[in-house]
Design a protein around this motif. Structure first.
Motif, PDB file in Angstrom:
ATOM      1  N   ASP A  64      51.425  13.812  39.983  1.00  0.00           N
ATOM      2  CA  ASP A  64      51.749  13.653  41.400  1.00  0.00           C
ATOM      3  C   ASP A  64      50.756  14.365  42.307  1.00  0.00           C
ATOM      4  N   GLY A  65      50.329  15.575  41.911  1.00  0.00           N
ATOM      5  CA  GLY A  65      49.371  16.319  42.734  1.00  0.00           C
ATOM      6  C   GLY A  65      48.039  15.612  42.839  1.00  0.00           C
ATOM      7  N   LEU A  66      47.550  15.116  41.714  1.00  0.00           N
ATOM      8  CA  LEU A  66      46.289  14.368  41.687  1.00  0.00           C
ATOM      9  C   LEU A  66      46.379  13.134  42.577  1.00  0.00           C
ATOM     10  N   ILE A  67      47.476  12.402  42.454  1.00  0.00           N
ATOM     11  CA  ILE A  67      47.651  11.175  43.233  1.00  0.00           C
ATOM     12  C   ILE A  67      47.732  11.489  44.729  1.00  0.00           C
ATOM     13  N   THR A  68      48.440  12.563  45.079  1.00  0.00           N
ATOM     14  CA  THR A  68      48.581  12.927  46.490  1.00  0.00           C
ATOM     15  C   THR A  68      47.230  13.243  47.119  1.00  0.00           C
ATOM     16  N   ILE A  69      46.414  14.041  46.430  1.00  0.00           N
ATOM     17  CA  ILE A  69      45.109  14.402  46.974  1.00  0.00           C
ATOM     18  C   ILE A  69      44.194  13.184  47.026  1.00  0.00           C
ATOM     19  N   PRO A 143      47.507  -2.957  35.746  1.00  0.00           N
ATOM     20  CA  PRO A 143      47.631  -1.562  35.309  1.00  0.00           C
ATOM     21  C   PRO A 143      48.220  -0.702  36.427  1.00  0.00           C
ATOM     22  N   LEU A 144      48.976   0.326  36.057  1.00  0.00           N
ATOM     23  CA  LEU A 144      49.643   1.174  37.042  1.00  0.00           C
ATOM     24  C   LEU A 144      48.681   1.763  38.073  1.00  0.00           C
ATOM     25  N   PRO A 145      47.523   2.319  37.680  1.00  0.00           N
ATOM     26  CA  PRO A 145      46.612   2.851  38.703  1.00  0.00           C
ATOM     27  C   PRO A 145      46.204   1.804  39.740  1.00  0.00           C
ATOM     28  N   GLU A 146      46.014   0.559  39.288  1.00  0.00           N
ATOM     29  CA  GLU A 146      45.636  -0.520  40.206  1.00  0.00           C
ATOM     30  C   GLU A 146      46.768  -0.810  41.185  1.00  0.00           C
ATOM     31  N   ARG A 147      48.012  -0.795  40.685  1.00  0.00           N
ATOM     32  CA  ARG A 147      49.153  -1.045  41.571  1.00  0.00           C
ATOM     33  C   ARG A 147      49.364   0.120  42.533  1.00  0.00           C
ATOM     34  N   LEU A 148      49.177   1.353  42.064  1.00  0.00           N
ATOM     35  CA  LEU A 148      49.325   2.512  42.939  1.00  0.00           C
ATOM     36  C   LEU A 148      48.273   2.507  44.042  1.00  0.00           C
ATOM     37  N   ALA A 149      47.083   2.010  43.718  1.00  0.00           N
ATOM     38  CA  ALA A 149      45.999   1.979  44.702  1.00  0.00           C
ATOM     39  C   ALA A 149      46.328   1.070  45.880  1.00  0.00           C
ATOM     40  N   ARG A 150      47.296   0.171  45.709  1.00  0.00           N
ATOM     41  CA  ARG A 150      47.687  -0.734  46.795  1.00  0.00           C
ATOM     42  C   ARG A 150      48.519  -0.016  47.862  1.00  0.00           C
ATOM     43  N   LEU A 151      49.095   1.141  47.520  1.00  0.00           N
ATOM     44  CA  LEU A 151      49.994   1.839  48.428  1.00  0.00           C
ATOM     45  C   LEU A 151      49.222   2.642  49.464  1.00  0.00           C
ATOM     46  N   PRO A 153      48.920   5.981  52.057  1.00  0.00           N
ATOM     47  CA  PRO A 153      49.311   7.383  51.860  1.00  0.00           C
ATOM     48  C   PRO A 153      50.786   7.640  52.149  1.00  0.00           C
ATOM     49  N   GLN A 154      51.323   7.029  53.211  1.00  0.00           N
ATOM     50  CA  GLN A 154      52.737   7.237  53.537  1.00  0.00           C
ATOM     51  C   GLN A 154      53.636   6.618  52.473  1.00  0.00           C
ATOM     52  N   GLN A 155      53.261   5.453  51.969  1.00  0.00           N
ATOM     53  CA  GLN A 155      54.048   4.822  50.906  1.00  0.00           C
ATOM     54  C   GLN A 155      54.018   5.652  49.630  1.00  0.00           C
ATOM     55  N   LEU A 156      52.889   6.307  49.360  1.00  0.00           N
ATOM     56  CA  LEU A 156      52.813   7.197  48.198  1.00  0.00           C
ATOM     57  C   LEU A 156      53.760   8.383  48.362  1.00  0.00           C
ATOM     58  N   ARG A 157      53.867   8.896  49.586  1.00  0.00           N
ATOM     59  CA  ARG A 157      54.798  10.001  49.830  1.00  0.00           C
ATOM     60  C   ARG A 157      56.234   9.546  49.586  1.00  0.00           C
TER      61      ARG A 157
END
Length: 219
Positions: A64-69, A143-151, A153-157
């Motif tokens: 989570d920390g890596l993704i947030t930064i 792949p999950l990283p590819e799907r996460l990259a679509r979000l 910053p606010q959606q990641l939070r």
């Protein structure tokens, strides 16, 4: 050269800083004891060239920390300096945007080489970690990283809060937005992650948790 060290152990931050100064005596070093503090430092110092990040800190689950930064400061490379040495965790860290990985057990020369290589734009893996670069098992979804990259910053939070089991009203209160805004974010998260429920969000992002990696993958 400006570097940010993110670790919640003061003694390790001091040791890391001393090692860096031996090789780069002119480096300007910044420190943070957590992800929130790291984001504050990065916001206030736009000239930071590299972040050295420990994955395991108080209040941080898995990656989570890596993704947030990465979501907030995508142009700043992140070198993981971690007590974890499992190649599967190394691979997951790289897939979630890390520019390199150095186990804390490695020597000073390895850390110095890692900083140099990552600063030059290369991906750094210490000797013996070739398995970490092997592709993860593929599924019908992206792949999950590819799907996460679509979000955004606010959606990641919002995603992080969903993973913590928080309800829409709690999320709205913490983000200081309306319930309808949170509902819109959740709908977009569902769409971008290619799932149909909050439960599936948690299941699909379970690999962001180190314990889940250990429990669901054979040794």
């Amino acid at each position: 050269m400006h570097l940010l060290i993110v670790d919640d152990h003061p003694l390790f931050r001091d040791a890391l800083a001393a090692t860096i100064r031996l090789a780069h005596p002119d480096a300007v070093l910044h420190e943070a004891d957590g992800i929130e503090a790291a984001c504050a430092v990065l916001s206030a110092n736009r000239n930071i060239d590299l972040t050295l990040l420990d994955l395991s800190m108080r209040g941080v689950t898995g990656f989570d920390g890596l993704i947030t930064i990465r979501a907030s400061f995508p142009r700043i490379p992140i070198l993981i300096v971690s007590g974890h040495e499992d190649p599967r965790i190394v691979r997951e860290a790289l897939q979630h945007g890390a520019a390199g990985f150095v186990p804390k057990a490695m020597d000073k020369a390895t850390l110095t080489r890692a900083i140099t290589e990552v600063m030059s734009g290369a991906l750094f893996l210490p000797p013996g970690f070739t398995e970490a670069s092997a592709p993860a098992p593929r599924s019908k979804k992206a792949p999950l990283p590819e799907r996460l990259a679509r979000l955004t910053p606010q959606q990641l939070r919002v995603l992080m809060m969903i993973r913590q089991g928080k309800l829409n009203k709690q999320i709205a209160h913490e983000l200081q937005v309306g319930d309808s805004t949170v509902k819109a974010h959740v709908s977009e998260i569902l769409r971008k992650l290619e799932v149909i429920s909050r439960t599936q969000i948690v299941i699909d992002t379970a690999s962001l948790d180190f314990k889940q990696i250990h429990n669901t993958h054979p040794a």
